[in-house]
Write a protein that holds these residues in place. Structure first.
Motif, PDB file in Angstrom:
ATOM      1  N   LEU A  64     -19.537 -36.240  44.014  1.00 34.04           N
ATOM      2  CA  LEU A  64     -18.608 -36.845  43.856  1.00 34.04           C
ATOM      3  C   LEU A  64     -16.889 -35.692  43.219  1.00 34.04           C
ATOM      4  CD1 LEU A  64     -19.031 -38.334  40.576  1.00 34.04           C
ATOM      5  CD2 LEU A  64     -18.093 -39.599  43.140  1.00 34.04           C
ATOM      6  N   ASN A  65     -17.911 -34.245  42.972  1.00 30.83           N
ATOM      7  CA  ASN A  65     -16.647 -33.225  43.312  1.00 30.83           C
ATOM      8  C   ASN A  65     -16.839 -32.373  44.015  1.00 30.83           C
ATOM      9  OD1 ASN A  65     -16.849 -32.545  39.849  1.00 30.83           O
ATOM     10  ND2 ASN A  65     -19.112 -31.304  39.920  1.00 30.83           N
ATOM     11  N   GLU A  66     -17.357 -32.815  45.319  1.00 33.38           N
ATOM     12  CA  GLU A  66     -16.847 -32.547  46.891  1.00 33.38           C
ATOM     13  C   GLU A  66     -15.628 -33.096  46.988  1.00 33.38           C
ATOM     14  OE1 GLU A  66     -18.500 -32.807  51.562  1.00 33.38           O
ATOM     15  OE2 GLU A  66     -19.538 -32.807  49.903  1.00 33.38           O
ATOM     16  N   LEU A  67     -15.382 -34.939  47.012  1.00 30.60           N
ATOM     17  CA  LEU A  67     -14.127 -35.915  47.061  1.00 30.60           C
ATOM     18  C   LEU A  67     -13.099 -35.154  46.593  1.00 30.60           C
ATOM     19  CD1 LEU A  67     -13.190 -38.441  48.406  1.00 30.60           C
ATOM     20  CD2 LEU A  67     -13.947 -39.486  46.005  1.00 30.60           C
ATOM     21  N   ASN A  68     -13.022 -34.761  44.950  1.00 32.04           N
ATOM     22  CA  ASN A  68     -12.212 -34.345  44.602  1.00 32.04           C
ATOM     23  C   ASN A  68     -11.593 -32.877  44.810  1.00 32.04           C
ATOM     24  OD1 ASN A  68     -10.963 -33.449  42.003  1.00 32.04           O
ATOM     25  ND2 ASN A  68     -12.271 -33.467  40.410  1.00 32.04           N
ATOM     26  N   ARG A  69     -12.184 -31.881  45.151  1.00 31.83           N
ATOM     27  CA  ARG A  69     -12.416 -30.998  45.812  1.00 31.83           C
ATOM     28  C   ARG A  69     -11.024 -30.966  47.297  1.00 31.83           C
ATOM     29  NH1 ARG A  69     -14.014 -28.015  49.251  1.00 31.83           N
ATOM     30  NH2 ARG A  69     -16.007 -29.143  49.380  1.00 31.83           N
ATOM     31  N   LYS A  70     -12.022 -32.197  47.335  1.00 26.59           N
ATOM     32  CA  LYS A  70     -11.174 -32.686  49.072  1.00 26.59           C
ATOM     33  C   LYS A  70     -10.064 -32.876  48.868  1.00 26.59           C
ATOM     34  CE  LYS A  70     -15.062 -32.804  52.069  1.00 26.59           C
ATOM     35  NZ  LYS A  70     -15.549 -33.110  52.871  1.00 26.59           N
ATOM     36  N   MET A  71      -9.406 -33.945  47.754  1.00 31.39           N
ATOM     37  CA  MET A  71      -8.393 -34.357  47.166  1.00 31.39           C
ATOM     38  C   MET A  71      -6.920 -33.519  46.827  1.00 31.39           C
ATOM     39  SD  MET A  71     -10.078 -37.782  46.485  1.00 31.39           S
ATOM     40  CE  MET A  71      -8.075 -38.932  45.329  1.00 31.39           C
ATOM     41  N   GLN A  72      -7.269 -32.472  46.994  1.00 27.09           N
ATOM     42  CA  GLN A  72      -6.603 -31.497  46.271  1.00 27.09           C
ATOM     43  C   GLN A  72      -6.267 -30.628  46.565  1.00 27.09           C
ATOM     44  OE1 GLN A  72      -8.221 -29.129  42.703  1.00 27.09           O
ATOM     45  NE2 GLN A  72      -9.323 -31.380  41.965  1.00 27.09           N
ATOM     46  N   GLY A  73      -5.145 -30.173  46.749  1.00 27.57           N
ATOM     47  CA  GLY A  73      -4.525 -28.829  47.518  1.00 27.57           C
ATOM     48  C   GLY A  73      -2.916 -29.005  47.757  1.00 27.57           C
ATOM     49  N   ARG A  74      -2.454 -28.328  48.766  1.00 25.98           N
ATOM     50  CA  ARG A  74      -1.268 -28.152  49.006  1.00 25.98           C
ATOM     51  C   ARG A  74      -0.936 -29.243  49.971  1.00 25.98           C
ATOM     52  NH1 ARG A  74       2.066 -22.493  50.227  1.00 25.98           N
ATOM     53  NH2 ARG A  74       2.768 -22.943  48.218  1.00 25.98           N
ATOM     54  N   ASN A  75      -1.689 -29.467  50.984  1.00 22.64           N
ATOM     55  CA  ASN A  75      -1.589 -30.404  51.900  1.00 22.64           C
ATOM     56  C   ASN A  75      -1.802 -31.710  51.460  1.00 22.64           C
ATOM     57  OD1 ASN A  75      -0.261 -28.515  53.913  1.00 22.64           O
ATOM     58  ND2 ASN A  75      -1.731 -27.816  54.869  1.00 22.64           N
ATOM     59  N   SER A  76      -2.417 -32.528  50.493  1.00 16.23           N
ATOM     60  CA  SER A  76      -2.456 -33.539  50.240  1.00 16.23           C
ATOM     61  C   SER A  76      -0.845 -35.118  50.112  1.00 16.23           C
ATOM     62  CB  SER A  76      -3.653 -33.263  48.527  1.00 16.23           C
ATOM     63  OG  SER A  76      -4.859 -33.188  49.185  1.00 16.23           O
ATOM     64  N   ASN A  77      -2.129 -36.107  50.467  1.00 18.65           N
ATOM     65  CA  ASN A  77      -0.923 -36.648  50.397  1.00 18.65           C
ATOM     66  C   ASN A  77      -1.573 -38.140  50.078  1.00 18.65           C
ATOM     67  OD1 ASN A  77      -0.793 -37.429  52.677  1.00 18.65           O
ATOM     68  ND2 ASN A  77      -0.054 -36.448  53.363  1.00 18.65           N
ATOM     69  N   ILE A  78      -0.804 -39.037  49.912  1.00 22.59           N
ATOM     70  CA  ILE A  78      -1.196 -40.462  49.469  1.00 22.59           C
ATOM     71  C   ILE A  78      -2.499 -40.997  50.974  1.00 22.59           C
ATOM     72  CG2 ILE A  78       1.191 -41.916  49.519  1.00 22.59           C
ATOM     73  CD1 ILE A  78      -1.820 -43.074  47.650  1.00 22.59           C
ATOM     74  N   LEU A  79      -1.406 -40.459  51.262  1.00 21.03           N
ATOM     75  CA  LEU A  79      -2.197 -41.082  52.812  1.00 21.03           C
ATOM     76  C   LEU A  79      -3.624 -40.386  53.317  1.00 21.03           C
ATOM     77  CD1 LEU A  79       0.743 -40.987  55.588  1.00 21.03           C
ATOM     78  CD2 LEU A  79      -0.736 -43.497  54.429  1.00 21.03           C
ATOM     79  N   THR A  80      -3.573 -38.912  52.580  1.00 23.96           N
ATOM     80  CA  THR A  80      -5.175 -38.045  52.946  1.00 23.96           C
ATOM     81  C   THR A  80      -6.425 -38.363  51.936  1.00 23.96           C
ATOM     82  OG1 THR A  80      -4.076 -36.239  51.925  1.00 23.96           O
ATOM     83  CG2 THR A  80      -3.164 -36.119  54.863  1.00 23.96           C
ATOM     84  N   SER A  81      -5.712 -38.381  51.193  1.00 24.56           N
ATOM     85  CA  SER A  81      -6.198 -38.926  49.797  1.00 24.56           C
ATOM     86  C   SER A  81      -6.873 -40.279  50.249  1.00 24.56           C
ATOM     87  CB  SER A  81      -5.473 -38.730  48.297  1.00 24.56           C
ATOM     88  OG  SER A  81      -5.030 -37.758  48.466  1.00 24.56           O
TER      89      SER A  81
END
Length: 174
Positions: free
Chosen positions: A67-84
């Motif tokens: 779950l933490n890995e998923l959370n970390r991947k969904m954060q960041g400068r290049n994250s948006n609704i499509l990538t999330s």
């Protein structure tokens, strides 16, 4: 005590990603934690002697790592609704795979659980929790048809129907 860690930190305000790591540290330092709790006269020290409780702790350690890995991947400068949404859909698919594997007694996706050598009662609990987690993921993140948004991902794809866009936007994309 011969452990890899030099000290055990206690924080009252811990950020979300650190909370999941606390479980792994408690699991790694089970003997040291038990001794510390015994020296303090805590009622929780006896839990570290129970194999079933340690197996549950091993599972929680592993699932929180995912779950933490998923959370970390969904954060960041290049994250948006499509990538999330892609990452959430991927995690949903992983959950379905994990449910089918865990139902058959296969726990390869949980390395600490494999090391704990769990019993059937805990295996049933893991399957039940994974099903509940999948249900909650579907509730909090309902599936959306993002195909009309595929033109945002790749505006030069030939397979994307642009008929729903206004004529000026269709011309611009062309």
């Amino acid at each position: 005590m011969g452990a890899d860690h030099q000290s055990l930190l206690f924080h009252t305000q811990v950020r979300w990603l650190s909370r999941g790591k606390i479980l792994s540290q408690i699991y790694e330092l089970e003997n040291e934690t038990e001794m510390s709790l015994q020296s303090q006269g805590s009622d929780y020290a006896h839990l570290f002697k129970k194999e079933e409780w340690l197996a549950k702790l091993a599972y929680l350690t592993d699932i929180f790592a995912h779950l933490n890995e998923l959370n970390r991947k969904m954060q960041g400068r290049n994250s948006n609704i499509l990538t999330s949404s892609d990452k959430i859909e991927s995690f949903r698919a992983k959950l379905e795979l994990w449910i089918s594997l865990a139902t058959n007694g296969n726990n390869e996706m949980f390395p600490n659980v494999i090391a704990a050598d769990i019993e059937q009662k805990v295996q049933a609990l893991i399957v039940k929790h994974l099903k509940l987690l999948a249900e909650k993921m579907n509730f909090y993140f309902p599936k959306r048809d993002l195909q009309p948004m595929d033109w945002v991902r790749n505006p030069f794809s030939e397979n994307i129907p642009f008929g729903h866009l206004p004529i000026n936007e269709q011309e611009e994309l062309m």
